[in-house]
Design a protein around this motif. Sequence first.
Motif, mmCIF file in Angstrom:
data_model
loop_
_atom_site.group_PDB
_atom_site.id
_atom_site.type_symbol
_atom_site.label_atom_id
_atom_site.label_comp_id
_atom_site.label_asym_id
_atom_site.label_seq_id
_atom_site.Cartn_x
_atom_site.Cartn_y
_atom_site.Cartn_z
ATOM 1 N N ASP A 1 58.224 16.294 94.341
ATOM 2 C CA ASP A 1 56.537 16.680 93.873
ATOM 3 C C ASP A 1 56.202 17.982 94.177
ATOM 4 O O ASP A 1 55.492 18.204 93.583
ATOM 5 N N LEU A 2 56.046 17.236 95.449
ATOM 6 C CA LEU A 2 55.073 18.149 96.459
ATOM 7 C C LEU A 2 55.611 19.407 95.963
ATOM 8 O O LEU A 2 55.461 20.935 95.972
ATOM 9 N N LEU A 3 56.853 19.120 96.656
ATOM 10 C CA LEU A 3 57.821 20.798 97.062
ATOM 11 C C LEU A 3 57.479 21.627 96.256
ATOM 12 O O LEU A 3 57.692 22.606 95.985
ATOM 13 N N PHE A 4 58.534 21.481 94.986
ATOM 14 C CA PHE A 4 58.419 22.394 93.516
ATOM 15 C C PHE A 4 56.827 22.691 93.362
ATOM 16 O O PHE A 4 56.992 24.144 92.824
ATOM 17 N N THR A 5 56.415 22.222 93.568
ATOM 18 C CA THR A 5 54.633 22.057 93.053
ATOM 19 C C THR A 5 54.345 23.021 94.198
ATOM 20 O O THR A 5 53.625 24.360 93.479
ATOM 21 N N LEU A 6 54.869 23.240 95.043
ATOM 22 C CA LEU A 6 54.162 23.948 96.045
ATOM 23 C C LEU A 6 54.845 25.688 96.092
ATOM 24 O O LEU A 6 54.512 26.844 95.758
ATOM 25 N N ALA A 7 56.400 25.311 95.454
ATOM 26 C CA ALA A 7 56.797 26.157 95.886
ATOM 27 C C ALA A 7 56.357 26.941 94.192
ATOM 28 O O ALA A 7 56.403 28.530 94.077
ATOM 29 N N PHE B 1 62.592 26.212 103.193
ATOM 30 C CA PHE B 1 63.016 25.432 104.424
ATOM 31 C C PHE B 1 61.304 25.923 104.631
ATOM 32 O O PHE B 1 61.255 25.655 105.779
ATOM 33 N N ARG B 2 60.655 26.975 104.483
ATOM 34 C CA ARG B 2 59.722 27.436 104.713
ATOM 35 C C ARG B 2 58.008 26.367 104.188
ATOM 36 O O ARG B 2 57.372 26.713 104.847
ATOM 37 N N LEU B 3 58.378 25.616 103.510
ATOM 38 C CA LEU B 3 57.857 25.104 102.735
ATOM 39 C C LEU B 3 57.608 23.527 103.276
ATOM 40 O O LEU B 3 56.909 23.082 102.945
ATOM 41 N N MET B 4 59.190 23.150 103.398
ATOM 42 C CA MET B 4 59.233 22.160 104.012
ATOM 43 C C MET B 4 57.580 21.579 105.360
ATOM 44 O O MET B 4 57.418 20.344 105.224
ATOM 45 N N PRO B 5 57.601 22.065 105.738
ATOM 46 C CA PRO B 5 56.577 21.265 107.417
ATOM 47 C C PRO B 5 55.346 21.003 106.159
ATOM 48 O O PRO B 5 54.534 20.744 106.712
ATOM 49 N N ALA B 6 54.657 22.016 105.617
ATOM 50 C CA ALA B 6 53.783 20.851 104.761
ATOM 51 C C ALA B 6 54.720 19.822 103.602
ATOM 52 O O ALA B 6 53.129 18.860 103.236
#
Length: 449
Positions: A393-399, A247-252
Amino acid sequence: MGSIIALYRKTPLIIKLVLGLGIGGMLGLLAPERFMWVKNLGYIFIKALEYTAPILVFILLINAITNSHIGEKNGSTYGLKRVILMFVVSAVAASVLSILVCSLYKVSVPLHDNPVVRDITDKSLFTTFIKEIVYNPIEALIHGKYLAILLWAAFIGIFVRQTEATTKQVVNDLAAIATKITRVILELAPFGVMGLMFHDMTSATSSSGTSLLMYKDLIILFLVISAIMFFIVNPLIVMVLTRRNAFRLMPALEKSIIYSFFTCSSAANIPVNQQIAEEKNVTRQLSTVAIPLGATIHKPGSIITINMLALVALFSYNPAADITVMQYIELGIVSVISSACIAGVANGSLMLIPIACRIFDIPDHMILSIIEINVLLTFIRDSFATTLNSSSDLLFTLAVDERHKTNTDALVDNIINAKHIKRREENENAIKKALNASQNTAAEEESDK
């Protein structure tokens, strides 16, 4: 003119996108005939993304493999294995969730007795998969065959690694040029979104809404499953496999969600996700491989669609159907594997829906009816399915990138701290030795006296 361009560049992207959506919606509602040319802006924008994405992926992947340490002694894959594992877990979770929800809430829809005849003959998924891989590289770039693009780029990147430094520099320069071209296209995104919104509004007003209302339960079912995947399952996958707070990454993901919703294409959204990853300082060796790979094989939205339509067709044809565990397992396996095999194939769902329906011995005329419903709901389904696919795809890559960097920083800190501790212990030992030596000297002097 220069001041207008400067103001445009300084304006935050989200504001420009909201203005584009608002203007496109208003023109589509108030004066659609006078501003019909606005629809072309959306078409041009999507085509620009679709045409540049294959070249961007091809060049960036070659550059990533060229400059990577994969294959070297003590080399690193920069979290790529973990991202692929997350793709697999997400696909399996989407299959299990969709089957479970659709089985608990048995939605049925009215099926036509005499549907339009379509070709639903069986086709080999293996043959389709091979044809998508074994492809002329030039034609693959032209037609956007991403499985073939990934394969050719991997081969070329491996051999470019063995060339001189000047050749590698050329690849780096080409990657920089491709990235700059993509940035220019994305700068014009608000105009493209305006055209897409105009097209959606004019299409909605020109078509009858009664058809969609007939299938409101089916639409709600799909949206509920997609929302559970996005807000519950994906964050759990991120938490378990990376120990990060999703949830901290979701704004991106904001920009990626907006683009993917209106473009309805994971491939067209690759440049957008690449730019976001670059803005977030994601390791390029990870993002340039993981994002196009996810857009090619990671299709939880398609998996949900296949399972849902197959079970809806079954419950509409035979509400009291007795489904065996093996049939559920077979449906889950077929949807996961086939969605990856048929990625990039135009209207691929027309092939997958009959395959899934035949697991339950649904007759052909009922399969044709459910395909018609799938076509009718294409915009709503594709918009939310693509949003789920591309944002995941983007969420997993960022994490994974954040986990890698955090662990690396922690390792560096531990090494530095260990050196400080060792140095402090050495100093303390030296002081103790000096004190002991002075005490021994004093004792010897007293004994001599």
